[in-house]
Scaffold this motif. Structure first.
Motif, mmCIF file in Angstrom:
data_model
loop_
_atom_site.group_PDB
_atom_site.id
_atom_site.type_symbol
_atom_site.label_atom_id
_atom_site.label_comp_id
_atom_site.label_asym_id
_atom_site.label_seq_id
_atom_site.Cartn_x
_atom_site.Cartn_y
_atom_site.Cartn_z
ATOM 1 N N PRO A 182 -1.596 5.847 -5.914
ATOM 2 C CA PRO A 182 -0.789 6.914 -5.317
ATOM 3 C C PRO A 182 0.691 6.524 -5.328
ATOM 4 O O PRO A 182 1.027 5.346 -5.144
ATOM 5 C CB PRO A 182 -1.325 7.002 -3.884
ATOM 6 C CG PRO A 182 -2.722 6.490 -3.978
ATOM 7 C CD PRO A 182 -2.679 5.408 -5.019
ATOM 8 N N GLU A 183 1.532 7.511 -5.541
ATOM 9 C CA GLU A 183 2.960 7.244 -5.725
ATOM 10 C C GLU A 183 3.573 6.424 -4.584
ATOM 11 O O GLU A 183 4.387 5.529 -4.821
ATOM 12 C CB GLU A 183 3.699 8.582 -5.884
ATOM 13 C CG GLU A 183 5.083 8.451 -6.453
ATOM 14 C CD GLU A 183 5.602 9.763 -7.026
ATOM 15 O OE1 GLU A 183 6.793 9.810 -7.353
ATOM 16 O OE2 GLU A 183 4.829 10.728 -7.154
ATOM 17 N N GLU A 184 3.163 6.701 -3.366
ATOM 18 C CA GLU A 184 3.759 6.017 -2.216
ATOM 19 C C GLU A 184 3.327 4.538 -2.136
ATOM 20 O O GLU A 184 3.922 3.755 -1.394
ATOM 21 C CB GLU A 184 3.402 6.735 -0.912
ATOM 22 C CG GLU A 184 1.927 6.777 -0.564
ATOM 23 C CD GLU A 184 1.189 7.972 -1.178
ATOM 24 O OE1 GLU A 184 0.062 8.262 -0.716
ATOM 25 O OE2 GLU A 184 1.744 8.604 -2.102
ATOM 26 N N ASN A 185 2.296 4.164 -2.906
ATOM 27 C CA ASN A 185 1.779 2.785 -2.852
ATOM 28 C C ASN A 185 2.225 1.934 -4.035
ATOM 29 O O ASN A 185 1.797 0.773 -4.146
ATOM 30 C CB ASN A 185 0.245 2.787 -2.809
ATOM 31 C CG ASN A 185 -0.302 3.464 -1.576
ATOM 32 O OD1 ASN A 185 0.423 3.665 -0.603
ATOM 33 N ND2 ASN A 185 -1.567 3.830 -1.603
ATOM 34 N N ILE A 186 3.056 2.483 -4.899
ATOM 35 C CA ILE A 186 3.310 1.802 -6.167
ATOM 36 C C ILE A 186 4.020 0.462 -5.993
ATOM 37 O O ILE A 186 3.702 -0.523 -6.662
ATOM 38 C CB ILE A 186 4.061 2.737 -7.156
ATOM 39 C CG1 ILE A 186 3.963 2.188 -8.572
ATOM 40 C CG2 ILE A 186 5.508 2.956 -6.753
ATOM 41 C CD1 ILE A 186 4.275 3.225 -9.645
ATOM 42 N N GLN A 187 4.971 0.375 -5.076
ATOM 43 C CA GLN A 187 5.696 -0.882 -4.875
ATOM 44 C C GLN A 187 4.806 -1.958 -4.270
ATOM 45 O O GLN A 187 4.843 -3.122 -4.694
ATOM 46 C CB GLN A 187 6.929 -0.653 -3.991
ATOM 47 C CG GLN A 187 8.045 0.130 -4.656
ATOM 48 C CD GLN A 187 8.621 -0.580 -5.885
ATOM 49 O OE1 GLN A 187 8.792 -1.782 -5.907
ATOM 50 N NE2 GLN A 187 8.911 0.187 -6.919
ATOM 51 N N SER A 188 4.002 -1.586 -3.281
ATOM 52 C CA SER A 188 3.108 -2.563 -2.655
ATOM 53 C C SER A 188 2.035 -3.031 -3.632
ATOM 54 O O SER A 188 1.670 -4.217 -3.654
ATOM 55 C CB SER A 188 2.462 -1.972 -1.396
ATOM 56 O OG SER A 188 1.717 -0.809 -1.704
ATOM 57 N N ALA A 189 1.558 -2.107 -4.477
ATOM 58 C CA ALA A 189 0.553 -2.475 -5.486
ATOM 59 C C ALA A 189 1.143 -3.440 -6.505
ATOM 60 O O ALA A 189 0.492 -4.413 -6.916
ATOM 61 C CB ALA A 189 0.023 -1.225 -6.181
ATOM 62 N N ALA A 190 2.387 -3.185 -6.901
ATOM 63 C CA ALA A 190 3.066 -4.067 -7.868
ATOM 64 C C ALA A 190 3.254 -5.461 -7.269
ATOM 65 O O ALA A 190 3.056 -6.476 -7.958
ATOM 66 C CB ALA A 190 4.403 -3.469 -8.266
ATOM 67 N N ALA A 191 3.620 -5.522 -5.992
ATOM 68 C CA ALA A 191 3.807 -6.811 -5.323
ATOM 69 C C ALA A 191 2.485 -7.575 -5.238
ATOM 70 O O ALA A 191 2.452 -8.804 -5.423
ATOM 71 C CB ALA A 191 4.383 -6.591 -3.927
ATOM 72 N N THR A 192 1.395 -6.855 -4.983
ATOM 73 C CA THR A 192 0.075 -7.483 -4.899
ATOM 74 C C THR A 192 -0.332 -8.088 -6.239
ATOM 75 O O THR A 192 -0.807 -9.226 -6.313
ATOM 76 C CB THR A 192 -0.987 -6.456 -4.450
ATOM 77 O OG1 THR A 192 -0.647 -5.971 -3.151
ATOM 78 C CG2 THR A 192 -2.377 -7.065 -4.416
ATOM 79 N N VAL A 193 -0.135 -7.313 -7.325
ATOM 80 C CA VAL A 193 -0.485 -7.801 -8.672
ATOM 81 C C VAL A 193 0.382 -9.003 -9.042
ATOM 82 O O VAL A 193 -0.115 -10.004 -9.578
ATOM 83 C CB VAL A 193 -0.339 -6.676 -9.717
ATOM 84 C CG1 VAL A 193 -0.491 -7.232 -11.130
ATOM 85 C CG2 VAL A 193 -1.373 -5.581 -9.476
ATOM 86 N N ALA A 194 1.682 -8.918 -8.761
ATOM 87 C CA ALA A 194 2.587 -10.033 -9.080
ATOM 88 C C ALA A 194 2.143 -11.303 -8.357
ATOM 89 O O ALA A 194 2.118 -12.390 -8.949
ATOM 90 C CB ALA A 194 4.017 -9.673 -8.689
ATOM 91 N N THR A 195 1.759 -11.156 -7.095
ATOM 92 C CA THR A 195 1.298 -12.303 -6.308
ATOM 93 C C THR A 195 0.036 -12.911 -6.920
ATOM 94 O O THR A 195 -0.109 -14.143 -6.991
ATOM 95 C CB THR A 195 1.025 -11.882 -4.845
ATOM 96 O OG1 THR A 195 2.223 -11.340 -4.284
ATOM 97 C CG2 THR A 195 0.576 -13.063 -3.996
#
Length: 252
Positions: A182-195
């Motif tokens: 979902p669009e509102e979760n894109i930054q948090s999802a990216a941070a999770t994957v990067a971690t």
């Protein structure tokens, strides 16, 4: 470019901010390469999330105005800056995550494909792809190579010949993007994957990445000057300039 480095995680967020649609102008490309080089040289930075400060658009691709009505020297400088951006991003030692929060045609798609992992907003109105042939121009060999490395040869041939733009669900289906959120979760999802990616020892991951990408990088480095010359000779053709002027008028 807006750069925000979280020193506690070692992950930087790089936001493109070139209103209204983040076209890749000479200025943006130059600033992008400088920003990326600074982050590469910062020992506290191990990961990068590339996204857009705008809504509904990641990047509309190359700035058509940079390719129309200018000097041959300007075209060469512009193309070299584009090459430099790709070389730095595709060959980056950092973990690179594209947080695609809007439509991303042509050069925008190239930037996303150059990252290690692509997350796209789950919105069927957003599209991504290399649509150059629809504008009467041809995607360079290194655009093509990057797409082949992402989705395979057959899917790339069809995509490039037809200049296809895929909706977010279609892009996920063919592997052009790796995750939809979902669009509102894109930054948090990216941070999770990067971690997650950063749990791998840097040297092992970096050597593996270089091994996979070096042939593609070396091919451009070997043919860099001829690629610039090909672009300049192509873009200065009367027929191409005419079609670009018509496209600019249509955009207006």
């Amino acid at each position: 470019m807006v750069v925000e480095l979280d020193e506690s995680t070692g992950i930087a967020v790089l936001k493109m901010k070139n209103p209204p649609v983040n076209t890749l102008s000479l200025e943006l490309l130059t600033e992008f390469s400088i920003s990326l080089e600074k982050l590469e040289n910062d020992r506290g930075c191990r990961g990068l999330i590339l996204t857009s400060a705008a809504t509904k658009i990641f990047s509309a691709g190359l700035d058509i105005n940079e390719m129309c009505g200018k000097s041959m020297e300007h075209y060469a400088e512009f193309w070299r800056a584009l090459q430099e951006m790709w070389l730095k991003l595709y060959n980056s030692s950092m973990v690179t995550i594209a947080a695609i929060n809007g439509t991303s045609p042509a050069g925008g798609c190239l930037m996303a494909m150059s990252c290690d992992f692509r997350i796209m907003a789950e919105n069927p109105k957003y599209s991504i792809g290399l649509n150059e042939t629809q504008l009467g121009i041809v995607a360079p060999f290194w655009f093509k190579d990057t797409m082949v490395n992402t989705i395979g040869n057959r899917a790339t041939e069809r995509s490039l010949q037809l200049g296809l733009l895929y909706s977010a669900p279609e892009a996920y289906k063919i592997g052009l993007v790796d995750q939809l959120v979902p669009e509102e979760n894109i930054q948090s999802a990216a941070a999770t994957v990067a971690t997650q990616w950063l749990t791998i020892p840097d040297h092992a991951r970096q050597i593996t990445k270089s091994m996979m990408r070096k042939p593609t990088v070396d091919r451009l480095l070997t043919h860099r000057e001829s690629d610039i010359q090909n672009f300049v000779s192509f873009i200065t053709k009367d027929s191409i300039q005419k079609s670009l002027r018509m496209y600019i008028e249509m955009l207006k």
